[in-house]
Scaffold this motif. Structure first.
Motif, PDB file in Angstrom:
ATOM      1  N   UNK A 291     -53.225 -62.681  24.030  1.00 53.44           N
ATOM      2  CA  UNK A 291     -52.593 -61.570  24.754  1.00 53.44           C
ATOM      3  C   UNK A 291     -52.867 -60.238  24.060  1.00 53.44           C
ATOM      4  N   UNK A 292     -52.852 -60.271  22.731  1.00 55.21           N
ATOM      5  CA  UNK A 292     -53.170 -59.071  21.965  1.00 55.21           C
ATOM      6  C   UNK A 292     -54.575 -58.580  22.339  1.00 55.21           C
ATOM      7  N   UNK A 293     -55.531 -59.510  22.367  1.00 60.76           N
ATOM      8  CA  UNK A 293     -56.917 -59.127  22.662  1.00 60.76           C
ATOM      9  C   UNK A 293     -57.058 -58.632  24.105  1.00 60.76           C
ATOM     10  N   UNK A 294     -56.361 -59.287  25.018  1.00 60.27           N
ATOM     11  CA  UNK A 294     -56.413 -58.848  26.422  1.00 60.27           C
ATOM     12  C   UNK A 294     -55.791 -57.454  26.581  1.00 60.27           C
ATOM     13  N   UNK A 295     -54.715 -57.209  25.841  1.00 64.96           N
ATOM     14  CA  UNK A 295     -54.078 -55.896  25.880  1.00 64.96           C
ATOM     15  C   UNK A 295     -55.016 -54.820  25.343  1.00 64.96           C
ATOM     16  N   UNK A 296     -55.637 -55.109  24.204  1.00 67.05           N
ATOM     17  CA  UNK A 296     -56.569 -54.143  23.616  1.00 67.05           C
ATOM     18  C   UNK A 296     -57.705 -53.873  24.591  1.00 67.05           C
ATOM     19  N   UNK A 297     -58.248 -54.930  25.208  1.00 65.32           N
ATOM     20  CA  UNK A 297     -59.362 -54.755  26.156  1.00 65.32           C
ATOM     21  C   UNK A 297     -58.952 -53.871  27.327  1.00 65.32           C
ATOM     22  N   UNK A 298     -57.747 -54.128  27.849  1.00 65.74           N
ATOM     23  CA  UNK A 298     -57.297 -53.364  29.008  1.00 65.74           C
ATOM     24  C   UNK A 298     -56.961 -51.922  28.626  1.00 65.74           C
ATOM     25  N   UNK A 299     -56.230 -51.743  27.537  1.00 61.58           N
ATOM     26  CA  UNK A 299     -55.783 -50.390  27.147  1.00 61.58           C
ATOM     27  C   UNK A 299     -56.947 -49.503  26.730  1.00 61.58           C
ATOM     28  N   UNK A 300     -57.953 -50.117  26.088  1.00 64.49           N
ATOM     29  CA  UNK A 300     -59.103 -49.329  25.650  1.00 64.49           C
ATOM     30  C   UNK A 300     -60.170 -49.226  26.746  1.00 64.49           C
ATOM     31  N   UNK A 301     -59.959 -49.945  27.856  1.00 63.62           N
ATOM     32  CA  UNK A 301     -60.937 -49.901  28.944  1.00 63.62           C
ATOM     33  C   UNK A 301     -62.262 -50.559  28.594  1.00 63.62           C
ATOM     34  N   UNK A 302     -62.181 -51.631  27.804  1.00 64.09           N
ATOM     35  CA  UNK A 302     -63.406 -52.345  27.411  1.00 64.09           C
ATOM     36  C   UNK A 302     -64.036 -53.013  28.623  1.00 64.09           C
ATOM     37  N   UNK A 303     -65.361 -52.938  28.741  1.00 69.04           N
ATOM     38  CA  UNK A 303     -66.099 -53.757  29.699  1.00 69.04           C
ATOM     39  C   UNK A 303     -67.101 -54.588  28.911  1.00 69.04           C
ATOM     40  N   UNK A 304     -67.087 -55.912  29.152  1.00 77.26           N
ATOM     41  CA  UNK A 304     -67.952 -56.818  28.401  1.00 77.26           C
ATOM     42  C   UNK A 304     -67.138 -57.631  27.420  1.00 77.26           C
ATOM     43  N   UNK A 305     -67.821 -58.172  26.435  1.00 81.63           N
ATOM     44  CA  UNK A 305     -67.173 -59.046  25.450  1.00 81.63           C
ATOM     45  C   UNK A 305     -66.493 -58.205  24.377  1.00 81.63           C
ATOM     46  N   UNK A 306     -65.257 -58.550  24.078  1.00 80.31           N
ATOM     47  CA  UNK A 306     -64.520 -57.911  22.984  1.00 80.31           C
ATOM     48  C   UNK A 306     -64.121 -58.980  21.982  1.00 80.31           C
ATOM     49  N   UNK A 307     -64.561 -58.808  20.732  1.00 85.44           N
ATOM     50  CA  UNK A 307     -64.113 -59.701  19.661  1.00 85.44           C
ATOM     51  C   UNK A 307     -63.063 -58.977  18.855  1.00 85.44           C
ATOM     52  N   UNK A 308     -61.901 -59.602  18.710  1.00 87.83           N
ATOM     53  CA  UNK A 308     -60.841 -59.048  17.868  1.00 87.83           C
ATOM     54  C   UNK A 308     -60.718 -59.952  16.649  1.00 87.83           C
ATOM     55  N   UNK A 309     -61.180 -59.439  15.517  1.00 85.06           N
ATOM     56  CA  UNK A 309     -61.061 -60.202  14.267  1.00 85.06           C
ATOM     57  C   UNK A 309     -59.665 -59.999  13.708  1.00 85.06           C
ATOM     58  N   UNK A 310     -59.048 -61.097  13.332  1.00 81.26           N
ATOM     59  CA  UNK A 310     -57.627 -61.072  12.954  1.00 81.26           C
ATOM     60  C   UNK A 310     -57.414 -61.691  11.582  1.00 81.26           C
ATOM     61  N   UNK A 311     -56.399 -61.174  10.872  1.00 82.95           N
ATOM     62  CA  UNK A 311     -55.877 -61.858   9.691  1.00 82.95           C
ATOM     63  C   UNK A 311     -54.629 -62.620  10.099  1.00 82.95           C
ATOM     64  N   UNK A 312     -54.541 -63.880   9.694  1.00 85.83           N
ATOM     65  CA  UNK A 312     -53.294 -64.631   9.861  1.00 85.83           C
ATOM     66  C   UNK A 312     -52.584 -64.597   8.511  1.00 85.83           C
ATOM     67  N   UNK A 313     -51.319 -64.185   8.510  1.00 81.64           N
ATOM     68  CA  UNK A 313     -50.592 -63.999   7.242  1.00 81.64           C
ATOM     69  C   UNK A 313     -49.704 -65.210   6.949  1.00 81.64           C
ATOM     70  N   UNK A 314     -49.295 -65.328   5.669  1.00 79.53           N
ATOM     71  CA  UNK A 314     -48.459 -66.486   5.304  1.00 79.53           C
ATOM     72  C   UNK A 314     -47.170 -66.565   6.120  1.00 79.53           C
ATOM     73  N   UNK A 315     -46.652 -65.418   6.582  1.00 84.22           N
ATOM     74  CA  UNK A 315     -45.414 -65.443   7.370  1.00 84.22           C
ATOM     75  C   UNK A 315     -45.697 -65.569   8.877  1.00 84.22           C
ATOM     76  N   UNK A 316     -46.946 -65.904   9.233  1.00 85.81           N
ATOM     77  CA  UNK A 316     -47.220 -66.274  10.623  1.00 85.81           C
ATOM     78  C   UNK A 316     -47.512 -65.113  11.550  1.00 85.81           C
ATOM     79  N   UNK A 317     -47.820 -63.932  10.990  1.00 81.24           N
ATOM     80  CA  UNK A 317     -48.208 -62.824  11.861  1.00 81.24           C
ATOM     81  C   UNK A 317     -49.730 -62.761  11.974  1.00 81.24           C
ATOM     82  N   UNK A 318     -50.207 -62.035  12.995  1.00 81.55           N
ATOM     83  CA  UNK A 318     -51.640 -61.747  13.062  1.00 81.55           C
ATOM     84  C   UNK A 318     -51.813 -60.233  13.069  1.00 81.55           C
ATOM     85  N   UNK A 319     -52.727 -59.755  12.219  1.00 81.54           N
ATOM     86  CA  UNK A 319     -53.042 -58.324  12.106  1.00 81.54           C
ATOM     87  C   UNK A 319     -54.506 -58.126  12.492  1.00 81.54           C
ATOM     88  N   UNK A 320     -54.779 -57.023  13.161  1.00 84.55           N
ATOM     89  CA  UNK A 320     -56.168 -56.775  13.565  1.00 84.55           C
ATOM     90  C   UNK A 320     -56.982 -56.302  12.364  1.00 84.55           C
TER      91      UNK A 320
END
Lengths: 377, 377
Positions: free
Chosen positions: A231-260
């Motif tokens: 959902x994060x990646x879909x939101x970024x794609x829509x809000x930024x108006x991306x057309x085509x493939x969007x890769x969102x590289x993420x960090x997964x943290x020990x407390x279970x969050x994901x950061x871009x």
């Protein structure tokens, strides 16, 4: 497609079944894609006249990399060319400073960051982190433009070390060193009319700042967190108006969050597994998106697919290694890029899919190591 | 590869991941494969000097069609070029008279056949069949060289009708009209060092002498008969010294026998389903064979795969049809050849795979009909 690297080579491959008349702007006739594409223009993507001449007769322009100057993209559009992704989206994959500002504005979780002016400012940034102990170092420094595969990225442990990145005289972004447990990637594809598809979230294993292995789907990732990342990646794609493939590289943290971590608006190494592991590859879907065709099914075709990059090693020619690898594993999928072998350079990748992750991963690892020459049996 | 048709186009596509530097000899720069391949030589495959110049620098020469004169193949080999399949094998795909004689010698079941000299001889051939009633007509007449897709093949019902095929002054083969229940194809791939793999036996549905639909595997085919057909194809490949892909087109008779109809020593329409339905496509395995690389796994990736040919119809440009077909079926695999649309011409195919044969077949049928323009919703 502007840029003659392996992403263009594999996009051309994916375009052949669609009957696409693929045209390439390549730095040299020897570039990876230029070896395989019929219609190649050799020229410099930094030169606007070259870009304008190349664009003549193209229905749509897309990209193998982020390095075309943003002002040239606007100039191409002003001449009536369809630029996908468009400059107003692509700038966020070109400029890490703008990307951080925009994502923060959107409420998307990022590492703590700010533009820094010099070594002393890096120390101030480190201290701002409120580190419980010490100086707040290490800090990650990045040139805001032009980096890739670990180039243009430094982990600095002191103000003295922080001097290096400023020597080129380009803007530098400081980021906290995130104590992540692993890296993930959420890949989505979006079309001009707003259709979007999300691939399974994958785990990306980096070695020395270079992607080494991708596991699809990310093992042990709770479904809720996977959905959150998609959902994060879909939101970024829509809000930024991306057309085509969007890769969102993420960090997964020990407390279970994901950061871009990073964004890429083109086919991406974390999506190479889709060539053999998904119903529709990232390359086919990138083409379908930029052509405003309905998107293909992004779902996996096997329980597990593992991609391992093949880096340059001791063998100037890796073709001989095919004999052993193909004989050992008749299901192995080799993807080589036709690039000159230099130590550490990405020259290809392998994909393996199957039911048992440990076995699939071992087979991919073996093939990549054998082709590189790290192992000989 | 000699010949610029869709088979060369799809073989190039399959060679890109292997890093193969594919070189093409094409009749025109507009041919299907010539649109997609980087290294294209435009020239006439019937001219030995053209072939010899083309062969310079190639590691191995292979073919998109059977029409290169056999003596030229020997001349190329005499100059030291690797010709795969070699002329001593390929001649049996070029000359139906030699093919029938050799298969009969090997004990491989064929329709009753012999070379005929004129209409009266056709009537004698018909009568030799010992037909319980009537004249023994209809009889199938074939030019021994140069036919394909129903061209060079006639079903004649009387001596008067039998005159036509002799007018061109080329040798004519007569064959009994086999009362078959359906057509099958057994496709195998064999390498110079003798490794061979067999794809699942498929059912091939012909309409007006042109392949319309291929179903993999052939529905309801008893395992024993499937194995028998695969063994027949492997035997033919080994005995004839075939290198590369061999398609054995078969008639299945009401009493459960299989008779050989035709041979093709190249990728074949009955194997297009393997692009999306098998672990390794026929194109990838043909390349691996002619390069003497270990062969890839020929097994299916789904319970059922259906291929439907897209023939030219009313639409000069089929691209608009992508919108409906892709939106309706996100798993559909479209393969178009970049050829000018002419009524009845093979211009592409679609592949669909899944668990339910009736559903898979209906989806493939719908897409092929919609792209052609036979249906509009």
């Amino acid at each position: 497609m502007v840029g003659g690297g392996q992403l263009a080579r594999m996009t051309h491959e994916a375009g052949i079944p669609l009957g696409i008349r693929f045209k390439l702007l390549s730095d040299t006739p020897q570039d990876s894609a230029a070896q395989a594409v019929q219609n190649v223009v050799v020229g410099d993507y930094r030169d606007l006249d070259t870009l304008l001449a190349f664009a003549e007769g193209c229905d749509v322009i897309t990209f193998d990399h982020e390095h075309v100057p943003t002002e040239h993209l606007h100039a191409l559009r002003a001449e009536g060319h369809a630029i996908r992704p468009g400059p107003e989206a692509l700038v966020y994959a070109q400029d890490k400073g703008l990307m951080r500002a925009r994502l923060t504005e959107l409420g998307v979780a990022c590492p703590r960051h700010r533009l820094v002016t010099g070594p002393a400012d890096v120390s101030r940034f480190a201290a701002e982190g409120g580190a419980a102990s010490g100086s707040g170092y290490p800090v990650v420094l990045k040139t805001v433009r032009g980096g890739y595969d670990g180039k243009g990225v430094w982990v600095v442990r002191s103000e003295a070390e922080a001097a290096g990145p400023f020597r080129a005289g380009v803007p530098v972004l400081a980021e906290e060193m995130v104590p992540f447990t692993r890296e993930l990637a959420a890949n989505v594809v979006r079309s001009p009319h707003g259709q979007a598809v999300a691939y399974p979230v994958v785990e990306s294993v980096q070695v020395d700042g270079v992607c080494d292995t991708v596991i699809a789907p990310a093992p042990g990732l709770p479904e809720e967190r996977a959905t959150q990342a998609q959902e994060l990646a879909l939101t970024v794609a829509a809000e930024l108006g991306v057309v085509g493939h969007l890769a969102v590289e993420l960090f997964e943290t020990p407390d279970g969050r994901v950061l871009v971590n990073e964004l890429a608006m083109r086919p991406h190494n974390s999506g190479h597994w889709t060539q053999d592991g998904a119903v529709t590859s990232q390359f086919a879907n990138h083409l379908r998106a930029v052509l405003d065709l309905p998107l293909g099914d992004p779902r996996p075709r096997a329980p597990w697919t593992v991609m391992a990059n093949v880096l340059g090693g001791d063998y100037p020619d890796m073709y001989q290694g095919y004999l052993h690898c193909m004989a050992r594993d008749p299901q192995l999928k080799i993807h080589m890029y036709g690039k000159d072998v230099k130590p550490g350079r990405k020259v290809g990748h392998v994909n393996v899919y199957g039911d048992d992750l440990a076995e699939v991963r071992a087979r991919a690892r073996h093939a990549a190591d054998y082709l590189r020459g790290t192992i000989t049996e």
